[in-house]
Structures are given as structure tokens and as C-alpha cells.
Design an enzyme around this catalytic site. Structure first.
Site, short mmCIF file in Angstrom:
data_model
loop_
_atom_site.label_atom_id
_atom_site.label_comp_id
_atom_site.label_asym_id
_atom_site.label_seq_id
_atom_site.Cartn_x
_atom_site.Cartn_y
_atom_site.Cartn_z
N SER A 289 -9.58 -1.13 7.52
CA SER A 289 -8.92 -0.86 6.14
C SER A 289 -8.24 -1.82 5.18
O SER A 289 -8.00 -1.91 4.42
CB SER A 289 -8.19 0.38 6.12
OG SER A 289 -8.81 1.64 6.30
N SER B 176 -9.55 1.51 3.51
CA SER B 176 -8.68 2.19 2.39
C SER B 176 -7.46 1.52 1.71
O SER B 176 -6.96 2.04 0.65
CB SER B 176 -7.78 3.48 3.22
OG SER B 176 -7.20 2.73 4.12
N LYS C 226 0.82 -1.02 -0.05
CA LYS C 226 -0.05 0.05 0.06
C LYS C 226 0.92 1.28 -0.11
O LYS C 226 2.01 1.34 0.76
CB LYS C 226 -0.91 -0.02 1.36
CG LYS C 226 -1.84 0.88 1.44
CD LYS C 226 -2.73 0.74 2.56
CE LYS C 226 -3.84 1.76 2.86
NZ LYS C 226 -4.67 1.52 3.94
#
Lengths: 69, 473
Positions: free
Chosen positions: B182, B158, B83
Site C-alpha cells: 500500500s 491503499s 494517511k
């Protein structure tokens, strides 16, 4: 299950909170920012129920693990 | 052994066996991944940066190590991705924001240090909601990731790019972060596994924070075993992360396959059954999951934990107070450098008072005691929903509303408990549904054991998103 978050604060009250924090919200984001703040303020009453003895003290500083063993 | 199925569907465990048997090279796995990314990313937008040269160098190094008899662990030679809030030395790390569009860290984060030392192959950086909080935004330097099961739907967030990349078979494992769900939310909505380890199990050093006391790092993967193997590599004490726990990391993969006999699992049905976001599809899938766990030999009974509204209030106040503190200067001096969603959500923290935060911290202790000293004292683990519905379409997100309902993940950021998101079926719209297995602190082994048994029996992971991706409208 509780109802959707709500707050008694007016739009002016919320705007005043932003001003007090020194935040000048861009005009095109004012509605969305106020809506987000209103949602957040709407959950605060859940934090203020009477606490049990077990909840005290809040234990946010723990030094025990720092004592040489 | 012989390689069954396409290379991109080989699990980490199977790929590892093939690498060690000389049946495949890391370079071959890497080229397949790079080809798949090139073919699918223009539609999915999972990656915001690919690193083909770096990946080929890592792969060649891993192959050379195998040839010399060096084995650095289960991720040696395995391609992975991060990420884009994970700091990477010399590699742009943007947090999916214009604010950090040209940010190039000088040091690797702790997780990347461990993955590199373990011989992994870094394919690139993955899209996220801006600063891990905004929403599926179209006013950022990169478009939002799309759900591989239906490109017109969002991925959850996210760790949006991480879930999309794993679900699409671009990569076997992608690291995500989880402050309110997330990792587990996008895992559920994209039909992958997602592991939020215990708070303190995996170092956050070098990962851009959202909220210090709620942030967790963990993997998204296609299988539970791959999550276990990844945890083995990335977990461990780091004195440079103040929350990192100096607790030994057990061999979680060794607990897989032991079955569920002797385990007691609490089903938190009353926790969610009156939630207005609950869909009939989710109810059916969750009840069926509880029955399946019982069929597998666990004792499953209904158990209560405190009301979701209490957890949610506690999590939101702490998260937005901490996030606002982190972003305060930029919110005041460069507000338009943020996308609309991230600005609106993070700035809302400005209206909280110091007393609000202290009250939330007091409630956090009470809720944590209630879960760990209550339901998780009498039970080895809990079965509870990840999401109460399938992924929403992008069209549901208006300019002023980035928040979506029906995610029941943030209670276990409040408690810090290990929580494993698992696919449990599909809605009538063909999109994935998920549940989570929640365990006692630092008992990821039991959580993974339960998840692995369910996964093998349920067969959900045998279904992959369609390879011929439909065009977005």
C-alpha cells in the site's frame, strides 16, 4: 505461473462457512463477498505443500529477547 | 544558493538548505502548499482534511526555532501530511470510513510524535482505501483520490491520497502504510518514490492496523533522498510496538551518492516474466532498469526466489485472517457502515480456518528463509517489479471486484524486507511504471543508495504530472 485461484466448494458451502462464523452478509453484497471468499479459498492449496525441516518449528513465540542481560 | 524552480518542487533536502540559509521561511513553504492544495484538491481528492491553522502554527514555530539557532533535524520547517489511518491527537482520524467519521484520537501516533518533535509542519490528513484495504470506492464519506497523471485513472492503494498529493506537488512527503504493497503500489502508479522499511524499523503505535504481522509505516516522496531523510526522523525503537526492533538507525542519507561499484544486484526476471498481468511496457522498462544498474557499476545477474503464488497465498491468508479478527464485531453488528469493497474483502476472512492460518505462518517462515538465506545472501539487493502495468481506469472496477492484478509487492511484507518503490519510466499511455529495490533486513541504506544512483541516472523524476489538470469524464 499458476492459473487463477479456484476452489471446489459450492456457493452453498461458502455460504455455510459465513453462517458458521456468525456473519450475515447483506443481500446486496452477497455476490461480491462470495467472490472474495472464493478467491481466498482458491489459494489455500498453496499452503499445504510438504514442509521442509527448516520450516519447523513455526517460531511464533520468542522470549529470548526478554531475558535480562 | 539561489532557489531554482517553483517552491513546491523544492526537495526536502533543498528546502532544508534554503531554510537554514535564510532564503525561504517555513511559513512561505506552507502557504505555497496550502494554495496548491486549495487549487488541486477539488479535482484530486488527495486530502480528506486540511489543517491550515495548525500548519501555520507549526511553521511559525519552526521559523522561530531557526531564528534561535535551534535545529531539530532534516524535517524542521518542512510541510508533510499523514494517511488518515495515522492517529492524531485532537484531529479527526477516519480511516476513510463512515465507521470512524467522527473519531478524534486523544493521542498522537508514534510517527506523528517524531515528526512533530522534529519540527515538521502538518498540513492535513490524506485519503486512503477504507481501512487501508477496500478499493477506489464511491460509497464512502470522501471520494477516492485520482491519479494526477490522468484523473480518470485510480492511484493504486491503499495510500492513495499520499501518492496523489506527492505526485501533484502538494507536499514533498506523505506518510503511508504498507500491508501488501500500500506504499509501493500507489507510489509506482503515481510515479513517486515509496519506502517500505524493514518490519520493525518504524513504530506502528497509534496507526489503525490492517494486519498486525504485515503492517509497515513509511514515506512516499518525490526523491529517494527525501525518503532517506524522512526515515532518519521516523525510525527507531518503540517499546510500545511489540514488533519494533531495538536496532540502531544508521545515517541512510550519508550512503547516497556512493555509486554502485562493488554491489551485486539480483534481477528476479523469472519471478514475473510469465505473469499474465505483465505488459510489454513493463518488461521493457524493467529490462532497461537492470541494464542501467549494470551500467552504473553494479554486478547484475538473474536470480530466483520462490513462486509468487506461494507468497501471495501466504500474504492473503495472514492478512485477511488478521483483518477479520480486528473487524469481526463491526462486520457482524454494523455491516452497512462499511463501504461495499472493504466489507466484501474483510468479511471474506470469515471463511478461513485456524489450520489455514497456521499453515500460512509455517509457509511464511519457509519463504522468508528462502529469500534471506538464498537470493539476499548471494546478492546485496534485488530488482523486481512493483506493478506489471500502469494504473487502471476507474471504469475497470465493478461493484463486486475491488481487487486488481499485477502488483508484486506482498512477497516483501511476508519476508519483512526493506523495499523501495522507484519510478522507472512510462507506459505508452503516458502513465508511470515502477520497480522496487529489495534489501536485507535493516539495510535500508543499501536500498536507498541503489535507488538514488538509479534516480540520478534515469532522469524519470524530472517529469511531473501536467499542471493544467484535465477534467475527468
Amino acid at each position: 505461473m499458476p492459473s487463477a485461484p479456484s476452489t471446489d466448494l459450492s456457493d452453498d458451502d461458502i455460504a455455510q462457512r459465513f453462517r458458521a462464523a456468525g456473519i450475515v452478509v447483506p443481500a446486496d453484497r452477497a455476490a461480491g463477498t462470495a467472490a472474495a471468499a472464493r478467491r481466498l479459498l482458491g489459494v489455500l492449496h498453496w499452503l499445504r505443500a510438504p514442509r521442509s525441516v527448516a520450516a519447523e518449528p513455526a517460531a511464533i513465540l520468542v522470549l529470548g529477547e526478554r531475558v535480562p542481560r | 544558493m539561489s532557489l531554482a524552480g517553483p517552491l513546491h518542487e523544492l526537495s526536502i533536502a533543498d528546502a532544508g538548505r534554503a531554510l537554514r540559509a535564510g532564503e525561504v521561511t517555513s511559513l512561505a513553504l506552507t502557504e505555497v502548499a496550502l494554495d496548491r492544495i486549495a487549487a488541486l484538491n477539488p479535482a484530486l481528492h488527495a486530502f480528506v482534511l486540511t489543517l491550515p491553522e495548525r500548519a501555520r502554527e507549526d511553521a511559525a514555530r519552526a521559523d522561530a526555532a531557526f531564528a534561535r539557532g535551534i535545529d531539530a533535524g532534516p524535517l524542521q520547517g518542512i510541510p508533510y501530511a499523514l494517511k488518515d489511518i495515522y492517529g492524531t491527537a485532537g484531529i479527526r482520524t477516519t480511516c476513510h470510513s463512515s465507521l470512524l467519521h467522527d473519531h478524534v484520537p486523544t493521542a498522537d501516533c508514534a510517527v506523528e510524535e517524531k515528526l512533530a518533535a522534529g519540527g515538521g509542519v502538518l498540513l492535513g490528513k490524506l485519503g486512503t482505501f477504507e481501512f487501508a484495504i477496500g478499493g477506489p470506492s464511491f460509497d464512502l464519506p470522501f471520494p477516492p483520490a485520482r491519479n494526477p497523471w490522468n484523473l480518470n485513472h485510480f492511484t493504486g492503494g491503499s495510500s492513495s491520497g499520499s501518492a496523489a498529493a506527492v505526485a501533484a506537488g502538494m507536499v514533498r512527503m506523505a506518510m503511508g502504510s504498507d500491508t501488501g504493497g500500500s506504499i509501493r503500489g500507489p507510489a509506482a502508479l503515481c510515479g513517486t518514490v515509496g519506502l517500505k522499511p524493514t518490519y520493525g524499523r518504524v513504530s506502528r503505535r497509534g496507526v489503525f492496523p490492517l494486519a498486525y504481522s504485515l503492517d509497515h509505516c513509511g514515506p512516499l516522496s518525490w526523491s529517494v533522498e527525501d525518503a532517506a531523510l524522512t526515515l532518519q526522523v521516523v525510525a527507531g525503537h518503540d517499546p510500545l510496538d511489540p514488533a519494533s526492533a531495538d536496532i540502531a538507525v544508521p545515517d541512510c542519507a550519508a550512503a547516497l551518492g556512493q555509486g554502485l561499484e562493488g554491489l551485486r544486484i539480483g534481477y528476479t526476471r523469472r519471478f514475473y516474466i510469465d505473469n499474465p498481468f505483465l505488459t510489454p511496457d513493463a518488461t521493457r522498462a524493467l529490462d532497461a532498469a537492470a541494464e542501467r544498474l549494470a551500467d552504473l557499476g553494479a554486478v547484475v545477474d538473474e536470480v530466483d526466489i520462490p513462486d509468487f503464488a506461494l507468497f501471495d497465498a501466504c500474504a492473503q491468508v495472514i492478512m485477511f485472517a488478521e483483518a477479520y479478527a480486528i473487524h469481526e464485531t463491526d462486520l457482524k453488528t454494523r455491516p452497512m457502515a462499511y463501504g461495499r469493497y472493504a466489507y466484501q474483502r474483510i468479511a471474506s476472512g470469515a471463511v478461513l480456518s485456524a489450520a489455514d492460518l497456521v499453515q500460512a505462518q509455517r509457509l511464511r517462515r519457509e519463504l522468508t528463509d528462502a529469500v534471506h538465506g538464498g537470493a539476499l545472501r548471494s546478492h546485496d539487493a534485488l530488482l523486481t517489479p512493483t506493478s506489471l502495468s500502469t494504473a487502471a481506469p476507474f471504469s475497470d472496477f465493478g461493484p463486486d471486484a475491488a481487487r486488481w492484478g499485477g502488483m508484486l509487492t506482498n512477497p516483501f511484507n511476508v519476508t519483512g524486507s526493506p523495499a523501495l518503490a522507484l519510478p522507472i519510466g512510462f507506459g505508452t499511455d503516458g502513465l508511470p511504471l515502477g520497480a522496487q529495490i529489495v534489501g536485507r533486513p535493516f539495510d535500508e541504506a543499501t536500498v536507498l543508495r541503489i535507488g538514488s544512483a538509479f534516480e540520478a541516472a534515469a532522469g524519470v523524476s524530472g517529469h511531473r504530472p501536467p499542471l493544467a489538470l484535465p477534467a475527468a469524464s
